[in-house]
Motif scaffolding. Structure first.
Motif, mmCIF file in Angstrom:
data_model
loop_
_atom_site.group_PDB
_atom_site.id
_atom_site.type_symbol
_atom_site.label_atom_id
_atom_site.label_comp_id
_atom_site.label_asym_id
_atom_site.label_seq_id
_atom_site.Cartn_x
_atom_site.Cartn_y
_atom_site.Cartn_z
ATOM 1 N N ARG A 58 0.817 -1.206 0.000
ATOM 2 C CA ARG A 58 0.000 0.000 0.000
ATOM 3 C C ARG A 58 0.856 1.263 0.000
ATOM 4 N NH1 ARG A 58 -4.645 0.883 4.406
ATOM 5 N NH2 ARG A 58 -5.173 3.025 3.870
ATOM 6 N N TYR B 16 -12.597 12.033 -8.457
ATOM 7 C CA TYR B 16 -12.537 10.759 -7.728
ATOM 8 C C TYR B 16 -11.815 9.663 -8.505
ATOM 9 C CZ TYR B 16 -16.051 13.455 -5.352
ATOM 10 O OH TYR B 16 -16.721 14.484 -4.743
ATOM 11 N N TYR C 262 -1.396 18.365 -0.563
ATOM 12 C CA TYR C 262 -2.394 17.581 0.155
ATOM 13 C C TYR C 262 -3.770 18.232 0.033
ATOM 14 C CZ TYR C 262 -4.801 15.288 4.028
ATOM 15 O OH TYR C 262 -5.700 14.593 4.789
ATOM 16 N N ILE D 232 -6.930 16.113 -1.852
ATOM 17 C CA ILE D 232 -7.732 15.285 -0.969
ATOM 18 C C ILE D 232 -9.225 15.381 -1.295
ATOM 19 C CG2 ILE D 232 -8.370 16.698 1.050
ATOM 20 C CD1 ILE D 232 -6.236 13.557 0.934
ATOM 21 N N PHE D 233 -9.635 16.522 -1.861
ATOM 22 C CA PHE D 233 -11.048 16.690 -2.168
ATOM 23 C C PHE D 233 -11.439 16.004 -3.467
ATOM 24 C CE2 PHE D 233 -10.024 20.220 0.599
ATOM 25 C CZ PHE D 233 -11.065 20.163 1.501
ATOM 26 N N GLY E 157 -10.429 10.092 -4.951
ATOM 27 C CA GLY E 157 -11.399 9.278 -4.241
ATOM 28 C C GLY E 157 -10.851 8.729 -2.932
ATOM 29 N N ASN E 158 -9.526 8.806 -2.771
ATOM 30 C CA ASN E 158 -8.850 8.335 -1.554
ATOM 31 C C ASN E 158 -9.044 6.847 -1.304
ATOM 32 O OD1 ASN E 158 -8.125 11.015 -1.137
ATOM 33 N ND2 ASN E 158 -9.945 11.403 0.077
ATOM 34 N N ILE E 159 -9.224 6.074 -2.366
ATOM 35 C CA ILE E 159 -9.380 4.629 -2.217
ATOM 36 C C ILE E 159 -7.987 4.001 -2.160
ATOM 37 C CG2 ILE E 159 -10.282 2.524 -3.269
ATOM 38 C CD1 ILE E 159 -12.521 4.351 -2.453
ATOM 39 N N PRO E 160 -7.693 3.244 -1.088
ATOM 40 C CA PRO E 160 -6.373 2.628 -0.974
ATOM 41 C C PRO E 160 -6.004 1.828 -2.229
ATOM 42 C CG PRO E 160 -7.582 2.333 1.052
ATOM 43 C CD PRO E 160 -8.523 2.977 0.081
ATOM 44 N N MET E 161 -4.756 1.872 -2.597
ATOM 45 C CA MET E 161 -4.187 1.160 -3.751
ATOM 46 C C MET E 161 -4.584 1.788 -5.082
ATOM 47 S SD MET E 161 -2.561 -1.237 -2.151
ATOM 48 C CE MET E 161 -1.994 -2.416 -3.364
ATOM 49 N N GLU F 92 -5.069 6.756 -3.479
ATOM 50 C CA GLU F 92 -4.592 7.223 -2.177
ATOM 51 C C GLU F 92 -3.178 7.768 -2.328
ATOM 52 O OE1 GLU F 92 -5.050 5.211 2.109
ATOM 53 O OE2 GLU F 92 -3.605 4.204 0.840
ATOM 54 N N LEU G 175 -1.561 11.453 2.167
ATOM 55 C CA LEU G 175 -2.745 10.984 2.904
ATOM 56 C C LEU G 175 -2.380 9.803 3.796
ATOM 57 C CD1 LEU G 175 -5.795 10.933 3.517
ATOM 58 C CD2 LEU G 175 -6.081 9.440 1.555
ATOM 59 N N VAL H 50 -1.050 11.127 6.885
ATOM 60 C CA VAL H 50 -2.109 11.633 7.761
ATOM 61 C C VAL H 50 -2.840 10.468 8.436
ATOM 62 C CG1 VAL H 50 -4.297 12.883 7.810
ATOM 63 C CG2 VAL H 50 -2.388 13.766 6.481
ATOM 64 N N ILE H 51 -3.052 9.389 7.679
ATOM 65 C CA ILE H 51 -3.728 8.224 8.256
ATOM 66 C C ILE H 51 -2.916 7.661 9.416
ATOM 67 C CG2 ILE H 51 -4.285 5.804 7.777
ATOM 68 C CD1 ILE H 51 -5.337 6.694 5.065
ATOM 69 N N THR I 92 -9.344 7.684 9.085
ATOM 70 C CA THR I 92 -9.153 9.109 9.357
ATOM 71 C C THR I 92 -10.351 9.727 10.061
ATOM 72 O OG1 THR I 92 -9.921 9.567 7.118
ATOM 73 C CG2 THR I 92 -7.549 9.613 7.484
ATOM 74 N N VAL J 181 -15.765 6.666 -3.104
ATOM 75 C CA VAL J 181 -14.983 7.775 -2.567
ATOM 76 C C VAL J 181 -14.870 7.598 -1.064
ATOM 77 C CG1 VAL J 181 -14.836 10.273 -2.293
ATOM 78 C CG2 VAL J 181 -15.937 9.329 -4.309
#
Lengths: 279, 368
Positions: free
Chosen positions: A57, A140, A214, A218-219, A222-226, A229, A233, A236-237, B190, B225
């Protein structure tokens, strides 16, 4: 004669105080925070750092961050040089307005930029709805990250190339033309090589900015792992889990990769500058 | 009279109101003077008397201050509670207190207190966030047993917010993993609040004889998302039009209906959900004297008073004491099968098992 060999005071006064202020500022603003990061990372231990970095990841996030940052910087190289060219070489209505608008990505808080871009590119947004008909999702997805990084990096190449272009000797171009070179040849062999060092500085700045970005990403990611992301981020996690060591480890990895990339760009710059001087 | 100073970072006023919360810190300074409109003469007299009192007893009547570090969706509740409490506190014969509240993501707020933010009171989304502060020795380890109901004066639960008319016919958790359904929920790594969403899904699967691990795996495969916070997820769902269902805290869902009109969304209550307990505690290490301790203690205990409980009901929280609450505020909440965090062995077990580094949630995305 002997006096000249001794290190002597510069003819310019104020060396002591300016150097003192410079070193203090540099230490407080740059060296101390980075030093703290390095110390935190080394206290954690090299094996432990590697264990955090060497996870699928983390690699996915680093690869995503650096790949898209590099692509965005290259995109900005091409369009930044073009934009600088238009702003310097042509006179047209609204030129000053365009010129001022280039700096907006600097001035705008990145979160505002991120929210605005997301609003535009979301499937119900102005651009997003049109693109959605073509089956192209931007917000996204990785495309969204790319758009945000292009936005925040745009001013760098323009602003580094602009002054060089403005002071460039037109006689060189004219000489090239009188010697029978075609326009394309003049651009490729005369103009671009001279712009190269400045443009590379711009690319390095845009790349550095994009890697650490960042707020806006971030907005729209989509911030989906793999998949979407970004590495910041992930840091931050780790912080959310109060896992400061792991956060520092990923920070160190980013620092190391950035350092290698910026060094490479610097070498490229030296090489391109030598080429001009030898030519 | 409540003075609110908003520090908005990166969110201009032109944006939808609830988006400002994503990256902003808000401080509400509640009433130093609570003055209903009175005639000028009366006000002048009052001012002179107050002035004399202040001058006469400057030492004794030193206004006590209190900083309450809270999480995002409690902004509206604490704004009103601070006014209510200050009035009550003065009615007990005390000087007007200076109450401040700061809001942000629960985890980030906890970190700020750990890093030295001088909060006397924390009111966060998760017991595990307060536990982290306790581990630094800033408050006793048994803080959660010092106030009734696990130190949670109000609770909430997780419900579904769907588009008006429920076009995808979503009734319960298993509908969320249907073909083509998109679910919006923040990243539980988060967002403290989002951990309740995940655990509620887990609880449903367990009660219905499904493999909970497989079910949450399936559920998050339907999430396009992963926002970093609850308000961000609400924006993605409500403003960007992404997804068919938003997993939301009940109080947030009602707030969304109130703010965006109830002609756009419906609330669907699933058969099983979780009792989300946002607990409160006094940060004993940040108490400077006995007066402040008394104020902080009263501030927390008064949350359980009937009028404060009524206020919690009004702000869409499920509180405990309905005696003073408006009947329609109480009637709003349907009964449903609620599990608690104790069914997961408490946060000290659930947190590392599910949300820790390499925990069950991480395994959804990176097969071990």
């Amino acid at each position: 004669m002997m006096a000249a060999l001794r290190p002597r005071r510069s003819a310019m006064p104020g060396f002591g105080i300016t150097m003192g202020v410079t070193l203090t500022m540099l230490s407080l603003v740059v060296l101390l925070p980075i030093g703290a990061l390095v110390i935190k990372g080394t206290a954690f231990g090299p094996e432990a750092v590697w264990e955090v970095v060497n996870r699928p990841r983390t690699w996915a996030a680093l690869w995503l961050s650096f790949r898209l940052s590099a692509l965005a910087a290259l995109f900005n190289l091409v369009f930044g040089v073009l934009l600088a060219w238009v702003l310097v070489r042509y006179r047209f209505v609204g030129r000053r307005l365009f010129d001022a608008a280039v700096d907006l990505p600097f001035a705008l808080p990145t979160a505002v930029a991120g929210i605005a871009l997301t609003t535009l590119y979301a499937p119900n947004g102005v651009f997003g709805s049109v693109l959605a008909h073509l089956g192209w999702r931007v917000a996204y997805t990785q495309w969204g990250i790319f758009v945000a990084l292009v936005f925040v990096g745009l001013p760098f190449v323009v602003r580094t190339v602009q002054p060089v272009l403005a002071t460039m000797d037109r006689e060189l171009e004219e000489a090239s033309a009188t010697l029978g070179a075609s326009r394309t040849r003049t651009i490729c062999k005369v103009i671009l090589p001279m712009l190269m060092p400045a443009a590379l500085t711009g690319v390095a700045l845009a790349l550095a900015r994009a890697v650490g970005e960042y707020g806006s990403v971030i907005f729209i990611a989509g911030n989906i792992p793999m998949r979407t992301e970004i590495a910041p981020l992930l840091i931050v996690i780790q912080l959310e889990e109060f896992n400061y060591d792991a956060a520092a480890a990923i920070g160190l990895a980013m620092l190391a990769i950035s350092f290698v990339l910026l060094l490479a760009i610097n070498l490229l710059q030296v090489w391109s500058r030598r080429r001009i001087e030898n030519a | 009279m409540t003075i609110e100073i908003s520090i908005r970072i990166g969110a201009s006023r032109g944006l939808p109101g609830h988006m400002a919360g994503r990256t902003s810190a808000h401080y509400a300074i509640a009433p130093v003077v609570t003055a209903p409109r009175r005639s000028l003469a009366k006000r002048t007299v009052a001012a002179v008397i107050t002035g004399a009192l202040v001058l006469g007893a400057a030492g004794a009547l030193n206004a006590q201050t209190l900083l309450n570090v809270s999480y995002d969706p409690t902004r509206e509740f604490y704004r009103e509670y601070n006014t209510q409490f200050a009035n009550w506190w003065q009615a007990q014969g005390n000087a007007a207190p200076k109450l401040e509240t700061s809001h942000g993501g629960s985890g980030a707020q906890a970190r700020a207190v750990m890093d030295g933010l001088n909060a006397q009171v924390v009111t966060l989304a998760l017991a595990s966030d307060i536990d982290k502060i306790a581990q630094m020795g800033k408050l006793p380890a048994d803080w959660q047993s010092r106030l009734p109901h696990n130190a949670s004066p109000y609770t909430s639960t997780i419900v579904f917010l769907v588009r008006k008319g429920n076009p995808k016919h979503i009734q319960d958790w298993d509908d969320l993993t249907g073909d083509g359904i998109e679910v919006i929920t923040p990243n539980p790594k988060t967002s403290g609040g989002a951990r309740w969403n995940y655990l509620a899904a887990w609880a449903w699967a367990e009660k219905n004889g499904k493999d909970p691990k497989a079910f949450v795996h399936d559920l998050y495969a339907h999430v396009p998302v992963l926002d970093s916070g609850a308000r961000g997820a609400t924006t993605t769902f409500a403003q960007r039009g992404i997804g068919d269902v938003l997993l939301a805290w009940e109080n947030e869902a009602y707030l969304a209906l109130e703010q965006m009109g109830d002609d756009a969304f419906d609330i669907v209550v699933p058969s099983v959900s979780i009792r989300a307990e946002p607990p409160v505690a006094m940060v004993t290490a940040n108490i400077k004297d006995d007066d402040q301790r008394a104020l902080a203690q009263a501030y927390l205990e008064h949350l359980y008073a009937p009028e404060a409980q009524a206020l919690a009901f009004k702000h869409f929280y499920r509180a405990w004491d309905t005696s003073a609450a408006a009947p329609e505020d109480v009637a709003r909440f349907p009964k449903l099968d609620l599990v608690g965090i104790e069914d997961f062995g408490g946060w000290s077990k659930a947190q590392p098992d599910h949300f820790g580094d390499g925990g069950i949630f991480d395994q959804i995305y990176v097969p071990q």
